[in-house]
Design an enzyme around this catalytic site. Structure first.
Site, mmCIF file in Angstrom:
data_model
loop_
_atom_site.group_PDB
_atom_site.id
_atom_site.type_symbol
_atom_site.label_atom_id
_atom_site.label_comp_id
_atom_site.label_asym_id
_atom_site.label_seq_id
_atom_site.Cartn_x
_atom_site.Cartn_y
_atom_site.Cartn_z
ATOM 1 C CE LYS A 169 -34.917 9.527 8.130
ATOM 2 N NZ LYS A 169 -35.601 10.636 8.862
ATOM 3 C CG HIS A 220 -37.584 5.325 9.223
ATOM 4 N ND1 HIS A 220 -38.630 6.042 9.759
ATOM 5 C CD2 HIS A 220 -38.035 4.048 9.099
ATOM 6 C CE1 HIS A 220 -39.665 5.234 9.943
ATOM 7 N NE2 HIS A 220 -39.332 4.016 9.548
ATOM 8 C CG ASN A 271 -33.767 12.595 11.402
ATOM 9 O OD1 ASN A 271 -33.794 11.977 10.340
ATOM 10 N ND2 ASN A 271 -34.822 12.706 12.183
ATOM 11 C CE1 TYR A 276 -40.665 9.424 7.399
ATOM 12 C CE2 TYR A 276 -39.853 9.711 5.161
ATOM 13 C CZ TYR A 276 -39.612 9.479 6.511
ATOM 14 O OH TYR A 276 -38.319 9.298 6.962
ATOM 15 C CD GLU A 329 -42.122 2.189 8.810
ATOM 16 O OE1 GLU A 329 -42.722 3.129 9.351
ATOM 17 O OE2 GLU A 329 -41.061 1.697 9.268
#
Ligand code: UDP
Length: 151
Positions: free
Chosen positions: A9, A115, A112, A49, A126
């Site tokens: 990310k 992914h 975080n 998402y 994805e």
């Protein structure tokens, strides 16, 4: 062969962690078959998402994931989906075990670091959202000359 979509990310890219995180999956023994630095479009972020549309953090999540470059990857190997989720750790880094990526390098639920797909079916969706089929390559490390072949 099982595949997963892993995405470092914007916080990981900004913190210069690409090399260190790629190394974990290489050392584990999984095979990298696609990778690129990219900026997710809002449409790609929404598709990625889609299951979180009604969550209170959805707006912030889209803003964060489109805020800067991500490093998108496709990894292949037996059990790669479940094992990479284990290596990543729980969603909330404060609950993620030490030794996992989130457990070692993050404290914030949103920022975080990484992914990882939660199933082979999610992975397929994805990967298709972020990569063109011709961007996925396999190679045989035992050939004397490195020959890249399309998956
Ligand atoms: N997220 C957040 N707040 C929360 C839960 C999730 O900002 O309370 C973000 C976080 O970046 C997470 C992403 O939404 O990685 C997707 O959530 P999911 O439950 O799918 O977690 P993951 O599969 O990434 O562990």
């Amino acid at each position: 062969m099982e595949k997963t979509f892993l995405m470092l990310k914007p916080d990981a890219v900004q913190r210069r962690m690409i090399g260190k995180l790629v190394q974990r999956f290489e050392e584990k023994g999984f095979e990298l078959i696609g990778a690129k630095l990219m900026r997710m479009t809002m449409a790609q972020a929404e598709a990625h998402y889609a299951e979180h549309t009604d969550k209170p953090f959805y707006g912030e999540l889209l803003e964060f994931i489109t805020s800067g470059p991500v490093f998108a990857m496709v990894w292949q190997g037996e059990g790669v989906v479940a094992m990479s989720r284990l290596m990543i750790g729980k969603t909330n880094p404060l609950e993620a075990a030490p030794g996992t990526i989130r457990g070692d390098f993050a404290t914030d639920k949103g920022n975080n670091i990484i992914h990882g797909s939660d199933s082979p079916e999610s992975a397929e969706r994805e990967v298709a959202n972020a990569f063109h089929p011709e961007e996925l390559l396999i190679f045989d490390p035992f050939l004397p000359k490195l020959e890249a072949l399309h998956v």
